[in-house]
Scaffold this motif. Structure first.
Motif, mmCIF file in Angstrom:
data_model
loop_
_atom_site.group_PDB
_atom_site.id
_atom_site.type_symbol
_atom_site.label_atom_id
_atom_site.label_comp_id
_atom_site.label_asym_id
_atom_site.label_seq_id
_atom_site.Cartn_x
_atom_site.Cartn_y
_atom_site.Cartn_z
ATOM 1 N N GLN A 167 0.821 -1.198 0.000
ATOM 2 C CA GLN A 167 0.000 0.000 0.000
ATOM 3 C C GLN A 167 0.864 1.261 0.000
ATOM 4 O OE1 GLN A 167 -3.642 1.809 2.698
ATOM 5 N NE2 GLN A 167 -2.779 -0.164 3.238
ATOM 6 N N LEU A 185 2.306 1.756 -3.494
ATOM 7 C CA LEU A 185 1.326 2.036 -4.556
ATOM 8 C C LEU A 185 0.574 3.353 -4.335
ATOM 9 C CD1 LEU A 185 -0.244 -1.458 -5.408
ATOM 10 C CD2 LEU A 185 1.617 -0.271 -6.554
ATOM 11 N N LEU A 186 0.448 3.781 -3.089
ATOM 12 C CA LEU A 186 -0.328 5.004 -2.833
ATOM 13 C C LEU A 186 0.530 6.119 -2.243
ATOM 14 C CD1 LEU A 186 -3.608 3.443 -1.341
ATOM 15 C CD2 LEU A 186 -2.965 3.780 -3.734
ATOM 16 N N ASN A 236 -6.975 9.956 2.071
ATOM 17 C CA ASN A 236 -8.047 8.971 2.159
ATOM 18 C C ASN A 236 -8.530 8.791 3.609
ATOM 19 O OD1 ASN A 236 -7.940 8.498 -0.593
ATOM 20 N ND2 ASN A 236 -6.559 6.735 -0.406
ATOM 21 N N SER A 283 -9.361 9.471 -5.897
ATOM 22 C CA SER A 283 -8.883 8.512 -4.895
ATOM 23 C C SER A 283 -9.791 8.546 -3.663
ATOM 24 C CB SER A 283 -7.425 8.843 -4.531
ATOM 25 O OG SER A 283 -7.006 8.085 -3.433
ATOM 26 N N ILE A 341 -6.925 -0.752 -3.210
ATOM 27 C CA ILE A 341 -5.604 -0.123 -3.339
ATOM 28 C C ILE A 341 -5.189 -0.037 -4.803
ATOM 29 C CG2 ILE A 341 -3.160 -0.467 -2.814
ATOM 30 C CD1 ILE A 341 -4.174 -1.680 -0.109
ATOM 31 N N CYS A 342 -5.417 -1.114 -5.569
ATOM 32 C CA CYS A 342 -5.013 -1.097 -6.976
ATOM 33 C C CYS A 342 -5.821 -0.081 -7.777
ATOM 34 C CB CYS A 342 -5.138 -2.496 -7.587
ATOM 35 S SG CYS A 342 -3.886 -3.623 -6.953
ATOM 36 N N GLN A 383 -7.089 2.656 -6.609
ATOM 37 C CA GLN A 383 -6.566 3.985 -6.260
ATOM 38 C C GLN A 383 -5.215 4.220 -6.926
ATOM 39 O OE1 GLN A 383 -7.046 3.686 -1.924
ATOM 40 N NE2 GLN A 383 -8.738 5.145 -2.047
ATOM 41 N N HIS A 384 -4.403 3.181 -6.984
ATOM 42 C CA HIS A 384 -3.097 3.336 -7.641
ATOM 43 C C HIS A 384 -3.269 3.703 -9.117
ATOM 44 C CE1 HIS A 384 1.040 2.791 -8.741
ATOM 45 N NE2 HIS A 384 0.699 1.925 -9.664
ATOM 46 N N TYR A 436 4.470 -4.227 -9.531
ATOM 47 C CA TYR A 436 3.781 -5.084 -8.572
ATOM 48 C C TYR A 436 2.917 -6.090 -9.321
ATOM 49 C CZ TYR A 436 0.566 -6.401 -4.816
ATOM 50 O OH TYR A 436 -0.179 -7.092 -3.908
ATOM 51 N N MET A 495 -0.211 -8.428 -9.052
ATOM 52 C CA MET A 495 -1.384 -8.635 -8.202
ATOM 53 C C MET A 495 -1.548 -10.104 -7.837
ATOM 54 S SD MET A 495 -4.710 -6.481 -9.206
ATOM 55 C CE MET A 495 -4.431 -6.777 -10.948
ATOM 56 N N LEU A 510 -7.484 -11.833 -7.625
ATOM 57 C CA LEU A 510 -8.100 -10.567 -8.013
ATOM 58 C C LEU A 510 -8.774 -10.702 -9.374
ATOM 59 C CD1 LEU A 510 -8.585 -7.598 -7.485
ATOM 60 C CD2 LEU A 510 -6.400 -7.116 -8.582
#
Lengths: 320, 320, 320, 320, 320, 320
Positions: free
Chosen positions: A215, A218-219, A227, B226, B246-247, B249-250, C314, C316, C320
């Motif tokens: 996380q 990626l963010l 958030n 986001s 998370i993905c 938002q990424h 990354y 996943m 997913l």
């Protein structure tokens, strides 16, 4: 017992240390032999060390973060001091040493830092802002007790993150007195929230960053904190479109000042401009202070500091 | 009735147009007189115009976005075509003209664009992802029917934002077929969400951006989207820490690719890399297409295009 | 027989590999001994290896690009997997292995790639353009059968260059359908020519770049291809000042988009803008795909990718 | 007869000048009237001028590049000197004035410049290099007699391009004497060829750049010159892969030094490094000299010079 | 009497103002007429104004920096408020107004600012440092009483330079208390000296920068202050090579932090790092405060501020 | 006796050399042994060398800058030639060798260089300028006899600094003849002063830079030279505010051209522009010449040169 930052070339010594890093490596000889490539640490600093001829037992005995008793000799290797360990054993209860004696820590107790943060939080007059800040602090209070503020950059020690907050709050209080047009609630809230998501961006132990979380990569802590504010508002039933919520998010999002430093928007409120400079000044001066503290006093220059345009810092002669 | 992009120097003409901009100014003479500085528009383009000697009545009659009937003459002023208006009156019902005939629009009907977007949305197989995308689309469905994608940069016309989405979805579908290792759900969701918060970052009317909202300036559409995903997950009871959230938002946060272009993190997933290039290719080619469309066919070169390194585009001779 | 990307720590194994690199080095001991510092390769990837105590005979026996049978053990050294070779001999005819089994290749046969390129070439409707493209392709047809597209950046495998062309042609065809105002001949020709001079900029063997030629360093493939177009026009009696020749040269010269990326002019035609993004999208997505393919599936993150802002990608979770 | 650079505020004067620019504009009054917005020039400089109340006849009489006799008054407008023309007529034969008296020119006669260039060309000892350079010079000899070297940047006057070449040849000769390891043939050839394609990149008249050609914008003079060398080699039957051809192309391609300044490759030969600095020094010092020459001697500072980091140049007091 | 920042569209008013700028211009009409293009100022801000039909007498009567009584009307022109002056006369003694009432000033009396600076100076414990600082302050004491700190950037008002010093001294004192390892003498001296040479880099009158001096442009205030320290040391018989002299010069030379911001060396002492951030924080927050003060309270956003990444600053609603 | 740049792989040799660097290191074996990591030098170049099994006596015998007689063998290690020393002894008087035979030197005798510098100095016609230049030269005359111009960048050899000055003076003389509007006194003075403070910025021995001084790091040679001019003017009773003093300081301060290259102001005088390019051309061409000289003639390419955009230089075939 000798502190690491007092060792000099050819010192033979015995003492307790923490194994900040330990890796099993092999010599280039034939046949290659196993040895430990170690970073020894104590509260005064850290030093590279070698433990030659690591036996199979040794490899099952010693691991990173262990406390050990070491006998060794310091010597200069490629212009840098290094330790050759002749004997090493794990600490036992009888030794009467505690891990917290061996790590660099904020100069103020974590409980005191948390006390100050909470007191400040309580002093935020706007009820909704206070609620949001409280939601975020409560969420990660445990980690605030011990997390560092960064991997190496600045405040990279036990409780470094909350120490950074508290020092910024002091500076923020001064600036608000000097320039009364600033909204003090917003400054307080911005300081407490600006780096708070580092507690989920990183994993840390004993003040040392272990790694970045998925996380976190990626963010990033900036967007994560934004958030969190959204989450806090929803959970506490505060209007997401209220100016307060937007301004708090703006403070957090803009505090790195420029896009290339990670902020998706640039400061566009007086308090956001102030927050950026309060953060920068505290971080940079702490880098300088850390570098001077951990450089032997006999050295005129610290090592190069990446966060300061990769410059070394000069230490003036005392008589000045 | 003459389309704007057909007018040439010294043409006398009569026709219906929209007053895209209207400002009351004063001549430098003594005494100064009021006149209107106007931008006339129709579906084919726009042109600067002057209406000299605006009377007090005129000033209470004509306002921006009015439809008008104009009699005037086109002439070249400082190398650019301009109109001098001799007569002007407001459109009446009898004229039988509708405002939508006078603005640049996407070449596909808004309802059809929305239909495609919703169909794509329904085809997302992961239920939670679909739920989040649906929450965000539903929130701003009205605006998606008519918002432009930007002020001037690209897709600056009626329904330009949803047209941009649909064209990207076509390209995304192709890329997913060409490279099956890509997660198609994520590509679809990323395309629909990447610019969706422009609907609250801007206010727009008839395909023309009026201004940026306070929220839009302080947070930007990237961080806003986001936050919307956070909101969607909470409202729909989806785990905020799940990889999907998370993905997604990424994808949104990284789609501008670099910090200096507004993304707080850089693409770190295959789908995020794809999203950035799908967006860039569609936006840049649309800029080129728009520039060529609105430049008279007799011109070899379009005006300079800011989004293309400020270069003009050359139009090849037909016979090639 | 074990594929390289399946090896894990402490695996003992026997198999056939290619010596992608082999260097004679000396240990630091007294007296120093010779050993081989090796990169072993097969179709699944590559791995660093050591062969200790290389004899005088060994030094006259083994050379880079040899196929060998190896017995060894994999072990982790400085956090990276490495091989210690215990036995090694050259491959003999009886082993029945062929070098092409040991190198990374495009997933499509070179002959099929060439077929597609030639078919596309034939479909260019403008005769003079087709003649120029044909001249250039014919000049280096042999090399197009096996050259990689770059040293490490992207498509660094056998027939990578023509595979890159073919994938771009697919994308180009899609874009021309989506935006019919684009000149398809120019897009096709631009794709085939844009990197074609890499065949003389580099020398490559078995899909691996050996070195840059003098001409490659002093002129670069962009300017070389522009010169080739000049040469083609002269040799085939086409007017050097015709718009076609100039536009083809512009496509090639501008495809890196910016001066700091090696283009002396920026894209100033719709097709040149398209070519740049088609090239970028294919190259970047291939980098991502290559990195994911050659990273063990147990790893969440690929290594850092220089061409993607030095970011890791990354992967996943499957569900997913 | 008054030279332009001698005029001061409130001077009434009569004289012959060239109409470097003439545009018909309209006043803002009601009704608007036509007037001429003019740039008057002579050999000493240029000045903005207005000719109010231009009649229909006037509009059919006066055009850019005409020689005219003017009666007017100089006055200061927005801190800059400007002319208000009261009377103007076209020059007749009886006036006995010639256009070449009214334009800024190189201080050396074009024929003499060409003579030096050709003599240098003949002195190139390598036959093939000499042949290539001769091919290119012959191709555009006419234009070398009068083209400026740039639009405004430097050497923006009649025969400025060949003057720039000749001055660089002088400097090149000095450097080759000071550093005998340099290949003098290559330096001479590089200097003559480096900007030679500006003759087709631009169109110019009387030392004034009119516009960039399509070819000039799409390819640029650097790549064009590289193509010319290819053409010369083919037409003169010189091996395209010979080191000479490649080195000549390298000289031309790299002379802007950096990608962001337009060079697709950076200098990688001693002579290419020398060429870049010979070019830069001559261009920059000419900018300085031009700025000082065309700034009234009573001014301490020249205007800002774009090519010199947008700095003004200070003129020292004479007594120094 | 109406303050400038209280005027709104269509206000008719009478009042006393200063002519901050006055230029004679001509209308475009035929014949052109003279008018005054004026900037009216008072202590609350400034506003553009026109005085049409300026007579010959007017032109000999009114000059920049005059105090005048004005009757006029405010109106909006191109979205900005402007004044049309109907009557204007010079102030007479009977009006009883003083120029200092009409200019923006530091909120602290110059004498008090100087007092603080001198007191601080006296508190520097190191005698030689104190001597050097005293030498420099004494040299330009007069100008410190009234100079602004910059042309427009920040502290652009009467006594702005010494006000900037005093505010920085307050912040410096706080930082030295918070971080006792800092050398307070050096911080004090660095703050007083860092911009002191602006008094010779610029010429200013009534808090308004008139122009940069030749010396100011050719050397810059940073290098000038370094030279002053050299001069002070020589004149006061202090060893030029002593650490104090070097450190003081380092403080001054490095305070802009980066080469592209004008510092020939980067901060390499703790105190130099502190000085840079103290300076930056005070300057940036003052820009924000000035922008908010001079923007009508009814406006949500200030104009764009060049020194803050060209961003506008948002003013929160009061109730927050 | 073998010169270093003539050694090739497997050469056994004996000769006299200087120990440019010598460091005691330890092998990785168990137990580790001491060895010398050495850089051997002579007038032709330098080479890395190892002396294994250094005894306690050896460690007290050999130090950097010693002259030694060496017996050894050259061999290739990691693609670079290296020496393994079998025997080594210090030089004795009977060997009849002198240290100056073993270092790279300017190709002109230091005394001759100084003579040229002083003669030029005497030829400066302005008495005050001459006095200032003379003051600075006299201050450091000893060091000018032997200092290099830089650590590695350019002219990194014995008397390299004064050689750089003299070559620049030759170029300066040419430019002043070519462009007579330049003030020759200022050019001469600027060349002599521009790098003169390197003599206190660095400490050097035998043409090799040992380290940067504290003053050198904190102030830099550019600001130091400006301070020296201030000092010279005061000591010699020349008006500090005279144009001469300011212009000389400007020449020195601006000679690196841009802020990011270390100049606090940019060139704003014709002579300052000239100085920058004279300096750049001499430095860059010397880098090229040094790289070609110290690269074996059998190599086509020199190593990468940091000062030339990190490019290698190509050496043309002789027959060209």
């Amino acid at each position: 017992m000798t502190l690491i930052n007092k060792l000099t070339n050819q010192d033979e010594f015995t003492g307790f240390y923490i194994l900040k890093e330990l890796e099993v490596k092999q010599t280039n000889g034939t046949p290659p032999k196993d040895y430990f490539d170690i970073v020894l640490g104590d509260s005064s600093g850290q030093l590279s060390a070698k433990f030659w001829d690591a036996s199979a037992t040794d490899k099952e005995t010693f691991f990173p973060m262990d406390l050990v008793k070491v006998q060794g000799i310091a010597h200069t290797y490629r212009e840098r001091l290094q330790v050759k360990i002749s004997k090493m054993r794990k600490v036992t209860e009888e030794d009467g040493v505690s891990i917290t004696d061996f790590i660099r820590s904020a100069p103020v107790q974590p409980a005191d830092l948390m006390h100050t943060i909470k007191q400040t939080l309580e002093s935020i007059q706007d009820e909704e802002m206070r609620t949001i800040v409280n939601f975020c602090v409560t969420k990660v209070e445990d980690k605030l007790m011990h997390y560092p503020a960064a991997k190496m950059h600045h405040h990279a020690f036990y409780a470094g993150l909350s120490y950074h907050m508290v020092r910024m709050l002091e500076l923020g209080e001064f600036i608000c007195k000097q320039r009364p047009f600033l909204n003090e609630d917003l400054i307080k809230a911005g300081i407490i929230l600006h780096d708070i998501a580092k507690t989920e961006e990183l994993t840390a132990e004993l003040g040392i960053v272990k790694e970045y979380s998925v996380q976190g990569k990626l963010l990033g802590h900036i967007s994560m904190a934004s958030n969190w504010i959204t989450e806090a508002a929803i959970r506490c039933d505060i209007n997401l479109h209220s100016e307060k919520v937007i301004c708090l998010q703006h403070m957090v999002l803009s505090h790195h000042n420029l896009g290339e430093w990670g902020s998706p928007v640039q400061p566009q409120m007086a308090e956001a401009v102030a927050l950026h400079f309060i953060d920068a000044m505290d971080a940079k001066l702490q880098m300088v202070e850390d570098a001077l503290d951990t450089t032997p006093e006999t050295e005129e220059w610290t090592p190069f500091i990446r966060g300061l345009e990769n410059k070394a810092i000069y230490r003036m002669k005392k008589e000045l």
